[in-house]
Design an enzyme around this catalytic site. Structure first.
Site, short mmCIF file in Angstrom:
data_model
loop_
_atom_site.label_atom_id
_atom_site.label_comp_id
_atom_site.label_asym_id
_atom_site.label_seq_id
_atom_site.Cartn_x
_atom_site.Cartn_y
_atom_site.Cartn_z
N CYS A 46 -3.13 -4.52 0.01
CA CYS A 46 -3.18 -3.80 1.28
C CYS A 46 -4.31 -2.76 1.33
O CYS A 46 -4.30 -1.87 2.18
CB CYS A 46 -1.84 -3.11 1.54
N CYS B 102 -2.08 -0.06 -3.06
CA CYS B 102 -1.82 -1.36 -3.71
C CYS B 102 -2.95 -2.33 -3.36
O CYS B 102 -3.49 -2.30 -2.25
CB CYS B 102 -0.48 -1.91 -3.25
N CYS C 84 2.41 4.84 4.05
CA CYS C 84 3.34 3.95 3.36
C CYS C 84 4.80 4.31 3.64
O CYS C 84 5.68 3.48 3.48
CB CYS C 84 3.08 3.95 1.86
#
Length: 199
Positions: free
Chosen positions: A156, A153, A179
């Site tokens: 991040c 993403c 994650c």
């Protein structure tokens, strides 16, 4: 994806549409679907009610990246995988120390089903990946050339400095390396409780 498409283009490809991707990632997804002739792309999205309740500002990543990943990745993928007996990953041992000792086959017991998880590229190194891209003239994610060898993403994911491992740009500044959709091996090289290698 190219390996899978060369066997069966209708294998379900699950894409976690977190709502936080780089525009380049979404364009790359669409390019790969067209180029490889994938016929069963499934875009997984977070539950709208849970987003409204737990991340109404869309900023949870900035103070609770684990919680953000849980809402946007872990839960949607777990729900989608409930109908499958096995899944493929693209994890490679050279990407980080937490992936260095992963087996090719695992039994993922993070749920009651005990799903088979297959890591077909686990022992491929960076030069083998590069050679495969060249051999098959595969398109590359445009951000790789701009210093992002591991892309998640946008909030991040950061550029990686020379000499750093390819995943060091993920969750920079946080004590976080995954994650949550993959449980890494322990530092001792053993599987964590609930995980067993598939022999």
């Amino acid at each position: 994806l190219h390996l899978i498409a060369s066997v069966d283009r209708s294998v379900p490809v699950l894409f976690l549409e977190t709502g936080k991707h780089f525009p380049e990632t979404l364009a790359y997804r669409d390019e790969l679907v067209a180029r490889l002739g994938l016929t069963n792309l499934v875009n997984l999205t977070p539950d709208p009610a849970e987003l409204a309740a737990r991340d109404e500002t869309g900023l949870r990543w900035s103070y609770d990246p684990d919680g953000c990943c849980e809402i946007r990745k872990v839960k949607p993928l777990a729900q989608a995988l409930a109908g499958f007996d096995a899944s493929f990953t693209g994890r490679k041992a050279f990407q980080s120390s937490t992936r260095a000792n992963l087996p090719r086959f695992e039994i993922d017991k993070s749920d009651a089903q005990g799903r088979l998880k297959i890591n077909p590229l686990i022992d491929w190194d960076a030069s083998q990946i590069e050679g495969y891209f060249i051999q098959y003239d595969l398109p590359r994610h445009p951000l790789v050339a701009r210093g992002f060898p591991s892309i998640g993403c946008s909030p991040c994911t950061h550029k990686v400095e020379p000499g750093e491992d390819p995943r060091s740009g993920r969750w920079k500044g946080w004590d976080k390396t995954e994650c949550g959709i993959h449980t890494p091996l322990t530092d001792e090289g053993e599987l964590p409780p609930g995980y067993e290698p598939f022999l």
